[in-house]
Design a protein around this motif. Structure first.
Motif, PDB file in Angstrom:
ATOM      1  N   THR A   1       0.839  -1.211   0.000  1.00 24.03           N
ATOM      2  CA  THR A   1       0.000   0.000   0.000  1.00 24.03           C
ATOM      3  C   THR A   1       0.872   1.259   0.000  1.00 24.03           C
ATOM      4  O   THR A   1       0.416   2.329   0.374  1.00 24.03           O
ATOM      5  CB  THR A   1      -0.948   0.012   1.217  1.00 24.03           C
ATOM      6  N   GLY A   2       2.126   1.090  -0.410  1.00 20.82           N
ATOM      7  CA  GLY A   2       3.029   2.231  -0.545  1.00 20.82           C
ATOM      8  C   GLY A   2       2.971   2.786  -1.948  1.00 20.82           C
ATOM      9  O   GLY A   2       2.014   2.575  -2.706  1.00 20.82           O
ATOM     10  N   ILE A   3       4.034   3.464  -2.326  1.00 22.26           N
ATOM     11  CA  ILE A   3       4.079   4.135  -3.629  1.00 22.26           C
ATOM     12  C   ILE A   3       4.037   3.135  -4.783  1.00 22.26           C
ATOM     13  O   ILE A   3       3.465   3.392  -5.835  1.00 22.26           O
ATOM     14  CB  ILE A   3       5.339   5.040  -3.720  1.00 22.26           C
ATOM     15  N   ARG A   4       4.605   1.933  -4.566  1.00 18.02           N
ATOM     16  CA  ARG A   4       4.604   0.917  -5.626  1.00 18.02           C
ATOM     17  C   ARG A   4       3.185   0.416  -5.889  1.00 18.02           C
ATOM     18  O   ARG A   4       2.756   0.300  -7.035  1.00 18.02           O
ATOM     19  CB  ARG A   4       5.520  -0.238  -5.234  1.00 18.02           C
ATOM     20  N   GLY A   5       2.450   0.122  -4.809  1.00 17.08           N
ATOM     21  CA  GLY A   5       1.069  -0.344  -4.956  1.00 17.08           C
ATOM     22  C   GLY A   5       0.176   0.705  -5.583  1.00 17.08           C
ATOM     23  O   GLY A   5      -0.722   0.401  -6.375  1.00 17.08           O
ATOM     24  N   LEU A   6       0.417   1.980  -5.229  1.00 17.28           N
ATOM     25  CA  LEU A   6      -0.366   3.077  -5.791  1.00 17.28           C
ATOM     26  C   LEU A   6      -0.245   3.103  -7.312  1.00 17.28           C
ATOM     27  O   LEU A   6      -1.242   3.209  -8.036  1.00 17.28           O
ATOM     28  CB  LEU A   6       0.129   4.410  -5.205  1.00 17.28           C
ATOM     29  N   HIS A   7       0.978   2.978  -7.819  1.00 15.89           N
ATOM     30  CA  HIS A   7       1.186   2.987  -9.269  1.00 15.89           C
ATOM     31  C   HIS A   7       0.703   1.693  -9.919  1.00 15.89           C
ATOM     32  O   HIS A   7       0.332   1.680 -11.093  1.00 15.89           O
ATOM     33  CB  HIS A   7       2.661   3.240  -9.588  1.00 15.89           C
TER      34      HIS A   7
ATOM     35  N   ASP B   1      -6.828  16.473  -9.317  1.00 15.82           N
ATOM     36  CA  ASP B   1      -7.202  15.933  -8.001  1.00 15.82           C
ATOM     37  C   ASP B   1      -6.497  14.607  -7.703  1.00 15.82           C
ATOM     38  O   ASP B   1      -6.874  13.891  -6.784  1.00 15.82           O
ATOM     39  CB  ASP B   1      -8.720  15.744  -7.912  1.00 15.82           C
ATOM     40  N   ASN B   2      -5.455  14.295  -8.496  1.00 14.80           N
ATOM     41  CA  ASN B   2      -4.660  13.071  -8.359  1.00 14.80           C
ATOM     42  C   ASN B   2      -5.441  11.808  -8.711  1.00 14.80           C
ATOM     43  O   ASN B   2      -5.071  10.703  -8.335  1.00 14.80           O
ATOM     44  CB  ASN B   2      -4.053  12.930  -6.962  1.00 14.80           C
TER      45      ASN B   2
ATOM     46  N   ALA C   1     -12.152  -1.499  -5.801  1.00 18.44           N
ATOM     47  CA  ALA C   1     -12.270  -1.698  -4.352  1.00 18.44           C
ATOM     48  C   ALA C   1     -11.393  -0.734  -3.568  1.00 18.44           C
ATOM     49  O   ALA C   1     -11.730  -0.346  -2.445  1.00 18.44           O
ATOM     50  CB  ALA C   1     -11.888  -3.138  -3.998  1.00 18.44           C
ATOM     51  N   LEU C   2     -10.261  -0.326  -4.168  1.00 15.41           N
ATOM     52  CA  LEU C   2      -9.295   0.510  -3.445  1.00 15.41           C
ATOM     53  C   LEU C   2      -9.380   1.980  -3.854  1.00 15.41           C
ATOM     54  O   LEU C   2      -8.463   2.747  -3.580  1.00 15.41           O
ATOM     55  CB  LEU C   2      -7.879  -0.034  -3.692  1.00 15.41           C
ATOM     56  N   SER C   3     -10.498   2.353  -4.509  1.00 12.23           N
ATOM     57  CA  SER C   3     -10.681   3.735  -4.950  1.00 12.23           C
ATOM     58  C   SER C   3     -11.830   4.396  -4.200  1.00 12.23           C
ATOM     59  O   SER C   3     -12.868   3.777  -3.965  1.00 12.23           O
ATOM     60  CB  SER C   3     -10.964   3.795  -6.455  1.00 12.23           C
ATOM     61  N   GLU C   4     -11.632   5.665  -3.832  1.00 16.38           N
ATOM     62  CA  GLU C   4     -12.728   6.442  -3.239  1.00 16.38           C
ATOM     63  C   GLU C   4     -13.868   6.545  -4.239  1.00 16.38           C
ATOM     64  O   GLU C   4     -15.039   6.422  -3.891  1.00 16.38           O
ATOM     65  CB  GLU C   4     -12.242   7.859  -2.889  1.00 16.38           C
ATOM     66  N   GLN C   5     -13.479   6.777  -5.486  1.00 21.46           N
ATOM     67  CA  GLN C   5     -14.479   6.914  -6.545  1.00 21.46           C
ATOM     68  C   GLN C   5     -13.916   6.349  -7.840  1.00 21.46           C
ATOM     69  O   GLN C   5     -12.729   6.500  -8.129  1.00 21.46           O
ATOM     70  CB  GLN C   5     -14.840   8.384  -6.748  1.00 21.46           C
ATOM     71  N   LEU C   6     -14.749   5.645  -8.585  1.00 22.24           N
ATOM     72  CA  LEU C   6     -14.381   5.162  -9.915  1.00 22.24           C
ATOM     73  C   LEU C   6     -15.572   5.353 -10.833  1.00 22.24           C
ATOM     74  O   LEU C   6     -16.708   5.018 -10.466  1.00 22.24           O
ATOM     75  CB  LEU C   6     -13.952   3.695  -9.869  1.00 22.24           C
ATOM     76  N   ILE C   7     -15.314   5.922 -11.997  1.00 17.83           N
ATOM     77  CA  ILE C   7     -16.369   6.098 -13.000  1.00 17.83           C
ATOM     78  C   ILE C   7     -15.960   5.332 -14.250  1.00 17.83           C
ATOM     79  O   ILE C   7     -14.906   5.601 -14.839  1.00 17.83           O
ATOM     80  CB  ILE C   7     -16.582   7.585 -13.345  1.00 17.83           C
ATOM     81  N   ALA C   8     -16.770   4.360 -14.627  1.00 21.78           N
ATOM     82  CA  ALA C   8     -16.516   3.572 -15.836  1.00 21.78           C
ATOM     83  C   ALA C   8     -17.441   4.076 -16.940  1.00 21.78           C
ATOM     84  O   ALA C   8     -18.656   4.149 -16.753  1.00 21.78           O
ATOM     85  CB  ALA C   8     -16.764   2.096 -15.570  1.00 21.78           C
TER      86      ALA C   8
ATOM     87  N   PHE D   1      -3.900   4.008   1.107  1.00 18.56           N
ATOM     88  CA  PHE D   1      -2.538   4.231   0.612  1.00 18.56           C
ATOM     89  C   PHE D   1      -1.786   5.251   1.471  1.00 18.56           C
ATOM     90  O   PHE D   1      -2.300   6.329   1.770  1.00 18.56           O
ATOM     91  CB  PHE D   1      -2.568   4.685  -0.851  1.00 18.56           C
ATOM     92  N   GLU D   2      -0.554   4.863   1.838  1.00 16.75           N
ATOM     93  CA  GLU D   2       0.292   5.724   2.672  1.00 16.75           C
ATOM     94  C   GLU D   2       0.688   6.981   1.900  1.00 16.75           C
ATOM     95  O   GLU D   2       0.787   8.063   2.452  1.00 16.75           O
ATOM     96  CB  GLU D   2       1.549   4.953   3.098  1.00 16.75           C
ATOM     97  N   ASP D   3       0.946   6.817   0.622  1.00 14.44           N
ATOM     98  CA  ASP D   3       1.322   7.939  -0.244  1.00 14.44           C
ATOM     99  C   ASP D   3       0.368   7.924  -1.428  1.00 14.44           C
ATOM    100  O   ASP D   3       0.228   6.923  -2.112  1.00 14.44           O
ATOM    101  CB  ASP D   3       2.773   7.760  -0.725  1.00 14.44           C
ATOM    102  N   ASN D   4      -0.330   9.027  -1.655  1.00 18.08           N
ATOM    103  CA  ASN D   4      -1.350   9.011  -2.720  1.00 18.08           C
ATOM    104  C   ASN D   4      -1.076  10.019  -3.829  1.00 18.08           C
ATOM    105  O   ASN D   4      -1.981  10.469  -4.521  1.00 18.08           O
ATOM    106  CB  ASN D   4      -2.746   9.251  -2.131  1.00 18.08           C
TER     107      ASN D   4
END
Length: 652
Positions: free
Chosen positions: A37-43, A72-73, A131-138, A182-185
């Motif tokens: 859940t660090g920078i690697r997982g984020l990417h 907004d990243n 599952a790991l997103s605050e919001q997802l739009i498909a 995520f620790e770093d987003n």
């Protein structure tokens, strides 16, 4: 059974067994699905979505992919593929789009008629991202209409709905990572650019654009790059070797299908002494190798050895040539597409399919045989390089044996400079590689002797990027590192393989001054570890210490600052009530400027220190950067310095 055991059993019943529904499992244990859940997982979230678009391209339905880093990243990935089906899924009782986005192991990857090969093998990719997103739009462009569904933390906010008409086809996924996971987003442009470039080389003819809406050039345009390759791996090895001096005119390249397995290989020899082979399966970088890499090595060695023997060039050599002699100064990329790959381990880093070995070996053998026959001058140049490598390996073995024999003869065999720790359990022990005797002395005084060892290094160690293998063992500082760590080099199969079974410290910490010279020494040491002890980096054993840059003080109050922002913040705090008063700032340019207690408090005390673990996120990019920074070719290094000069800080 004791009364206590009975009591414990009564507290453990069916009610304690949790069943995680839907995507709850992903949120409960995200590292199982995306690595960390660090920078690697984020990417990794971005790679999972892009891989779906690449799979559409591999199936022949997509040739344009765009990736946008939003203000907004959030990330937007769009392709011009067929579009995820939106029709009703009979078994699940809802839209196929919703099934793909919310159900693990759901997707077209399991239907051989839909995707013959795929990088996203387990069907967990985009649903994990959801599952790991605050919001997802498909958003799906299909059948002349635009369809959309929004999700919050993986949960649909409404049924799939029609939102417009279109003549396009494709899929767009926009997601914003969950900041509670995520620790770093914050996404890094260069990290994403490296992967997009890699994918463009591995999938020639696909156009991938990356746009950063957070950063703009001097003309007010968003930072943007397009990655496109017509030559595929041929251009890939040229890119990788741009900062090395080529030994032959141009890369040796082949593309074809053997036993139903598409194989693409490109290689080139250069004047360096390192081996750089990158192997891919369905676009996945298998950095631990596997059967495709074994096949490549077998085909390369057998073909070159036969040519060298038939030409009589080995007649004067008094010892046998080993397999790794044929790979010194070699840069190669192997890419295979396998319908049902079997990977060893969850991280997909080693291919296990036995049926892949022979086709790759055969393809490489045919490619090289044709090339050597048609290019006799280049062939002799390559064989001469191999002979030189064999002679250097023979000399290196003698030098290595002298080092290792000396260790046995002198008892412990540890360097005289090493101040060892008393604990003998490697898991508890750490060694600091410290720049200079002065700082080494301070570190010895400040350390905890129970588990912390100190090895001072005098001056700048050898630049291994420019050195032949046997010269490395002649260098006193590098010999001290080998003997202090207790690792051994060389096996019958691979003369450069590292045996870490007797590693004496599980933490190897590089501690250098926070100035230009310190950074250079740190880079030299990291180059050495990357080229000759990469197993320690991959095992998570290498760290970098982070001493503070400033001491801010007023009277008896003192605060350490690791960056300019902290320094300014502490200055304001110590001023108090906005009144002007004398606040002293000391800039630490060297570790020797600290006393032993300060060094312990800020940099060596496990309770308060910050260690940066050295990892390899992208072996291809790491190889290129080390070659560019530490190699012989000046122009690429000058270009790098000019591009990054604006980030440099000069102490006056």
């Amino acid at each position: 059974m004791t009364e206590e055991q009975k009591k414990n059993n009564q507290g453990y019943s069916a009610g304690n067994i949790q069943v995680l529904e839907g995507l709850e499992a992903v949120r409960k244990r995200p590292s199982m699905y995306i690595g960390d859940t660090g920078i690697r997982g984020l990417h990794h979230l971005v790679y999972e979505v892009v891989d779906n678009s690449i799979d559409e391209a591999l199936a022949g339905y997509c040739d344009v992919i765009s990736v946008i880093m939003n203000v907004d990243n959030s990330i937007t990935v769009k392709d011009n593929g067929r579009g995820i089906p939106i029709d009703f899924h009979e078994k699940e009782g809802r839209s196929a789009l919703e099934v793909v986005m919310t159900v693990l192991h759901a997707g077209g990857k399991f239907d051989k008629d839909t995707y013959k090969v795929s990088g996203g093998l387990h069907g967990v990719g985009v649903s994990c991202v959801n599952a790991l997103s605050e919001q997802l739009i498909a958003t799906v462009y299909r059948d002349g209409k635009i369809w959309q569904q929004e999700y919050n933390i993986g949960k649909p906010q409404y049924p799939v709905k029609e939102v417009g008409e279109t003549s396009e086809t494709g899929t767009q996924v926009q997601f914003r990572p969950d900041t509670t996971i995520f620790e770093d987003n914050v996404y890094n442009y260069d990290t994403l650019a490296s992967r997009m470039r890699e994918l463009a080389f591995l999938n020639k003819g696909i156009r991938i654009t990356l746009t950063d809406m957070r950063n703009f050039d001097d003309e007010g345009n968003p930072l943007s790059e397009e990655f496109y390759s017509e030559g595929g791996l041929f251009e890939f090895v040229q890119f990788l070797d741009a900062s090395r001096e080529p030994l032959i005119g141009s890369p040796i390249y082949m593309e074809g299908e053997k036993s139903g397995i598409p194989v693409e290989v490109a290689l080139i020899y250069n004047t360096s002494f390192s081996e750089n082979i990158h192997a891919y399966v369905n676009n996945i970088n298998t950095h631990e190798g596997g059967t495709h890499l074994q096949g490549f090595r077998r085909g390369l060695t057998a073909t070159l050895k036969k040519y060298a023997e038939d030409s009589g060039m080995l007649s004067k050599l008094k010892f046998d040539i080993a397999g790794d002699d044929f790979r010194e100064g070699l840069t190669a990329v192997i890419s295979v597409k396998v319908a049902e790959p079997q990977f060893e381990g969850q991280t997909k880093t080693k291919l296990g399919n036995r049926e892949v070995n022979a086709p790759v070996s055969q393809a490489v053998s045919e490619m090289l045989t044709h090339y050597l026959e048609e290019n006799p001058n280049d062939a002799r140049t390559i064989v001469n390089k191999v002979i030189l490598a064999a002679q250097a390996r023979h000399a290196a073995r003698k030098a290595r044996e002298m080092v290792q024999r000396k260790n046995v003869l002198t008892g412990s065999g540890l360097p005289g400079k090493l101040s060892d720790c008393s604990d003998r359990n490697p898991e508890n022990c750490e060694v600091y590689l410290v720049e200079g005797d002065s700082a080494g002395g301070t570190a010895k005084q400040g350390r905890d002797r129970n588990f912390q060892a100190i090895l001072p290094l005098r001056g700048k160690i050898l630049n291994v990027e420019k050195a032949m293998h046997h010269k490395i063992f002649d260098n006193e500082e590098i010999k001290n590192i080998y003997t202090a760590l207790g690792v051994r080099v060389g096996t019958e199969e691979d003369s450069k393989a590292l045996d870490t079974s007797k590693l004496r410290y599980h933490k190897v910490i590089i501690m250098c001054d926070a100035d230009v010279d310190g950074s250079h020494i740190e880079t030299l040491i990291l180059t050495f570890f990357f080229r000759h002890m990469r197993e320690l980096i991959e095992g998570g054993n290498i760290y970098i210490a982070t001493p503070p840059l400033y001491l801010v003080k007023k009277g008896g109050a003192m605060k350490y600052a690791w960056n300019d922002k902290q320094r300014d913040q502490f200055v304001e705090e110590l001023k108090g009530n906005g009144k002007e008063s004398s606040v002293g700032i000391q800039r630490y340019k060297g570790l020797g400027e600290m006393n032993a207690n300060q060094l312990w408090d800020t940099t060596m005390n496990p309770e308060f220190r910050t260690l940066r673990r050295v990892t390899i996120d992208n072996a291809v990019e790491a190889d290129r950067i080390f070659s560019m920074l530490m190699g012989d070719d000046v122009p690429p290094r000058r270009a790098f310095i000019e591009k990054n000069a604006k980030y440099a800080k000069i102490d006056v």
